[in-house]
Scaffold this active site. Sequence first.
Site, PDB file in Angstrom:
ATOM      1  N   HIS A  88      21.693  -6.036   4.094  1.00  0.00           N
ATOM      2  CA  HIS A  88      21.257  -4.655   4.318  1.00  0.00           C
ATOM      3  C   HIS A  88      22.368  -3.933   5.056  1.00  0.00           C
ATOM      4  CE1 HIS A  88      18.411  -1.310   4.972  1.00  0.00           C
ATOM      5  NE2 HIS A  88      19.112  -1.129   6.087  1.00  0.00           N
ATOM      6  N   CYS A  89      22.874  -2.862   4.470  1.00  0.00           N
ATOM      7  CA  CYS A  89      24.002  -2.122   5.045  1.00  0.00           C
ATOM      8  C   CYS A  89      23.482  -0.898   5.787  1.00  0.00           C
ATOM      9  CB  CYS A  89      24.977  -1.704   3.945  1.00  0.00           C
ATOM     10  SG  CYS A  89      26.422  -0.824   4.564  1.00  0.00           S
TER      11      CYS A  89
END
Length: 351
Positions: free
Chosen positions: A189-190
């Site tokens: 997850h960025c």
Amino acid sequence: MGVQWVLVCHGLATLVVVVSFLCGQWPIFRGTPIQSLHYFLTFGAYDYFLRCVGYVFGNKGTNFVYSVEHACCDRPNPVLQILYLGIIGGVYYSIVTSSFSYIPGYYLSEVHIYTSFLAVGVGILLFVLTSFSDPGTVTPENVSEFLSAYPYDYIIYSEKECSTCKFLKPARSKHCSICNRCVARFDHHCGWMNNCIGEKNTRYFMAFLLWHFLLCIYGTIAIGLVLAGRLKELRIVYILTVYYGIDDSIRSLAPHVVQTFKWQDYISWQRKLNEAKASAAALKASINGLNSEPKPAESKWRAFFRRSPLQDAEVVAKRNVYDKGFFHNVWEIILPLSTRRSFFRAKLKSS
């Protein structure tokens, strides 16, 4: 000349921080200040900050910091997206106001004004595509197709139900606790994208990283050529060579430019360099003359690049079914399985 030294010191400090943050955990830096700085940047600084907040404001202050951390890091939010746009906009604005007045110049044509705008625009476009595209969300309607596309190897991935979504998790998928969804071929997850990076948008994310790497190189070279062009247009090198009465070349001018900064430091540096060369030559001669001495300890550099003994060990694990070779793996990123005809044929059969 003070401004130049400030810029040099700033560049060196930035380099040390970047290397420490990205590479400080490498074995080669074990027991060095780089490792200590890495620990401070990744854990120590925040820990000390929490202690200070707790000492000044008590548990209420600490709990407030934890609540902000939870909101920013454990829930979808656009904070880092806004920060990215601010960084890009601020940097580009500073370049426009400081450098565009010298374009066209001796080495750069006017076209670079437009190519720079285009380059930044493409970077923002890739940012938008990565941020708002579907990463490959697995739903009850498409889970069977993802199960067919990504079979279990029964080594790392085996049949397992997602405790939240209540269906079988396809191999290489993961339930993202931040977005609260299962994502096929989940990578991470960025926070910068406020989105998961998965099967369908890894291509945009990799293109984003590559484009910004090239953008940094392009910007560095372009600004360097602007500075070089100004030196050429103002005939700085020629004026200095005439002043010192030497040949019109950078090489012959270099010692005098250093003298301009501080001649004694230059002389001291040259003396230390000569002493180091002499010491190295003497050490090499003494080592060659002592063949009976035990082999010196291997340097950290050699240990880092040495072939791992595990590579010579007998292979006991099964073949990685997900490693299809470099080109096939890259092609799977560019053209995800869920976008291919075979995926849709499987979907039609299941329906």
